[in-house]
Write a protein that holds these residues in place. Structure first.
Motif, short mmCIF file in Angstrom:
data_model
loop_
_atom_site.label_atom_id
_atom_site.label_comp_id
_atom_site.label_asym_id
_atom_site.label_seq_id
_atom_site.Cartn_x
_atom_site.Cartn_y
_atom_site.Cartn_z
N ARG A 8 0.84 -1.20 0.00
CA ARG A 8 0.00 0.00 0.00
C ARG A 8 0.87 1.25 0.00
O ARG A 8 0.64 2.19 -0.77
N ALA A 11 2.47 1.61 -3.45
CA ALA A 11 1.50 2.10 -4.45
C ALA A 11 1.26 3.59 -4.28
O ALA A 11 1.20 4.34 -5.27
N ILE A 12 1.14 4.04 -3.04
CA ILE A 12 0.93 5.47 -2.79
C ILE A 12 2.15 6.27 -3.24
O ILE A 12 2.02 7.32 -3.89
N ASP A 13 3.34 5.78 -2.92
CA ASP A 13 4.56 6.47 -3.35
C ASP A 13 4.66 6.53 -4.88
O ASP A 13 5.04 7.55 -5.46
N THR A 14 4.30 5.43 -5.55
CA THR A 14 4.34 5.39 -7.01
C THR A 14 3.36 6.39 -7.61
O THR A 14 3.71 7.15 -8.52
N LEU A 15 2.14 6.40 -7.11
CA LEU A 15 1.13 7.32 -7.62
C LEU A 15 1.52 8.78 -7.36
O LEU A 15 1.35 9.64 -8.25
N LEU A 16 2.04 9.07 -6.19
CA LEU A 16 2.46 10.44 -5.90
C LEU A 16 3.63 10.86 -6.80
O LEU A 16 3.65 11.98 -7.32
N MET A 18 4.55 9.59 -9.82
CA MET A 18 4.12 9.71 -11.21
C MET A 18 3.20 10.92 -11.40
O MET A 18 3.28 11.63 -12.41
N GLY A 19 2.33 11.16 -10.44
CA GLY A 19 1.45 12.32 -10.52
C GLY A 19 2.23 13.62 -10.52
O GLY A 19 1.92 14.55 -11.27
N THR A 20 3.27 13.69 -9.67
CA THR A 20 4.10 14.89 -9.62
C THR A 20 4.83 15.09 -10.95
O THR A 20 4.87 16.21 -11.47
#
Length: 104
Positions: A8, A11-16, A18-20
């Motif tokens: 979890r 996944a949060i680190d990846t989304l943050l 990539m979003g950045t």
């Protein structure tokens, strides 16, 4: 820490991350687009030529002399460009021949 917690957080680190990255790329592309609009300049020579141009239907029908003149001008421009870029020895006039010109 359980494997679910680790996944979890990953996944949060990846989304943050990539979003950045995508947000910054979008901002950069908007800045470049805005600079292109702000600094857009019209070429005064091109606008003067287009204003003086006559419609194709009113031009002279004799195209053979006109075509020969265009070929001569294009050949001279190519020769001069090669001479300026590569020197006198590379600009052999007989090596570069304009064979075809297409009008649009």
């Amino acid at each position: 820490m359980a494997i679910q917690d680790i996944m979890r957080i990953a996944a949060i680190d990846t989304l943050l991350g990539m979003g950045t990255v995508f947000a910054v790329l979008i901002i950069i592309s908007l800045c470049i687009w805005g600079i292109g609009i702000v600094f857009k300049q019209e070429d005064p020579a091109a606008s003067a030529v287009s204003a003086q141009a006559t419609p194709p239907s009113k031009q002279a029908v004799n195209t053979s002399d006109e075509d020969e003149e265009i070929v001569a001008v294009i050949s001279a421009a190519i020769y001069q460009f090669i001479r300026n870029q590569h020197g006198e020895a590379a600009a052999d006039e007989e090596r570069y021949i304009v064979r075809n010109i297409r009008r649009k």
